[in-house]
Design an enzyme around this catalytic site. Structure first.
Site, short mmCIF file in Angstrom:
data_model
loop_
_atom_site.label_atom_id
_atom_site.label_comp_id
_atom_site.label_asym_id
_atom_site.label_seq_id
_atom_site.Cartn_x
_atom_site.Cartn_y
_atom_site.Cartn_z
N HIS A 134 9.54 -29.38 11.64
CA HIS A 134 8.82 -28.16 11.28
C HIS A 134 7.75 -28.44 10.22
O HIS A 134 6.73 -27.75 10.17
CB HIS A 134 9.80 -27.09 10.79
N ASP A 159 0.87 -1.17 0.00
CA ASP A 159 0.00 0.00 0.00
C ASP A 159 0.92 1.23 0.00
O ASP A 159 2.15 1.10 -0.15
CB ASP A 159 -1.02 -0.04 1.16
N CYS A 177 3.42 -2.71 3.95
CA CYS A 177 2.48 -1.64 4.28
C CYS A 177 3.16 -0.78 5.33
O CYS A 177 4.39 -0.80 5.43
CB CYS A 177 1.12 -2.19 4.71
N THR A 235 3.13 -0.92 8.69
CA THR A 235 3.75 -1.74 9.73
C THR A 235 4.12 -3.13 9.24
O THR A 235 4.85 -3.85 9.92
CB THR A 235 2.75 -1.94 10.90
N HIS A 261 11.94 -22.36 9.71
CA HIS A 261 11.00 -23.05 10.59
C HIS A 261 9.54 -22.98 10.14
O HIS A 261 8.79 -23.91 10.39
CB HIS A 261 11.10 -22.49 12.02
C1 RB5 Z 1 -2.04 2.86 6.41
O1 RB5 Z 1 -2.11 4.11 7.02
C2 RB5 Z 1 -1.63 1.82 7.42
O2 RB5 Z 1 -2.66 1.58 8.31
C3 RB5 Z 1 -1.21 0.54 6.72
O3 RB5 Z 1 -0.17 0.81 5.85
C4 RB5 Z 1 -0.71 -0.58 7.60
O4 RB5 Z 1 0.27 -0.13 8.47
C5 RB5 Z 1 -1.73 -1.38 8.28
O5 RB5 Z 1 -1.42 -2.34 9.02
#
Ligand code: RB5
Length: 147
Positions: A132, A7, A64, A66, A97
């Site tokens: 595993h 994203d 994304c 996080t 694993h």
């Molecule tokens: C987008 O703002 C953010 O929420 C997305 O990139 C991600 O971190 C979601 O887990």
């Protein structure tokens, strides 16, 4: 072929990984997104996850903000084992694993250099198998409603 997706929050990491793959003549397909304009992550997780499960791609890399949202979404696809990694140890161990088939990373967590390092480790590390494999078979049993 490696399936790439992201994203807006993961765009810079995806572009850095793409450059690494290009420089090393590793075949990939970029399923988007293609800019830092805000988009929802689930459709990109789905595109990459389906490409892995239908055999078009041997594995995927999703980014994304996080790495978490896009991993949760990808893990809804039966057979996908998408792992969020923030360091070299996790990138190695999730291949050895967990036989992870998608690496997930966060553009608000790690920088581009680390993303390339983790992608390289992920792509080059084989699954250990053995005990595993038994554990992964149990994950598949959960998917079938047997556990
Ligand atoms: C987008 O703002 C953010 O929420 C997305 O990139 C991600 O971190 C979601 O887990």
């Amino acid at each position: 072929m490696i399936a790439l997706g992201c994203d807006h929050g993961g765009y810079r990491l995806k572009e850095a990984v793409k450059k690494y793959l290009e420089e090393n003549q590793i075949e990939y397909h970029d399923y988007g997104t293609y800019s830092e304009e805000s988009v929802n992550y689930a459709p990109y997780a789905a595109k990459v996850g389906h490409a892995v499960m239908n055999g078009e791609a041997k594995c995927g890399i999703l980014c994304c903000g996080t790495g978490i949202g896009i991993s949760i979404a990808a893990n809804k696809i039966r057979g996908i084992r998408a792992a969020v990694c923030t360091n070299e140890f996790c990138a190695e161990m999730t291949r050895r694993h967990n036989d992870a088939n998608i690496l997930c990373m966060g553009g608000r967590v790690i920088d581009e250099d680390m993303a390339v390092k983790l992608a390289k480790i992920f792509l080059e590390t084989p699954f250990d198998g053995g005990r595993h494999a038994t554990r992964i078979a149990e994950i598949a049993a959960i998917e079938r409603g047997e556990l």
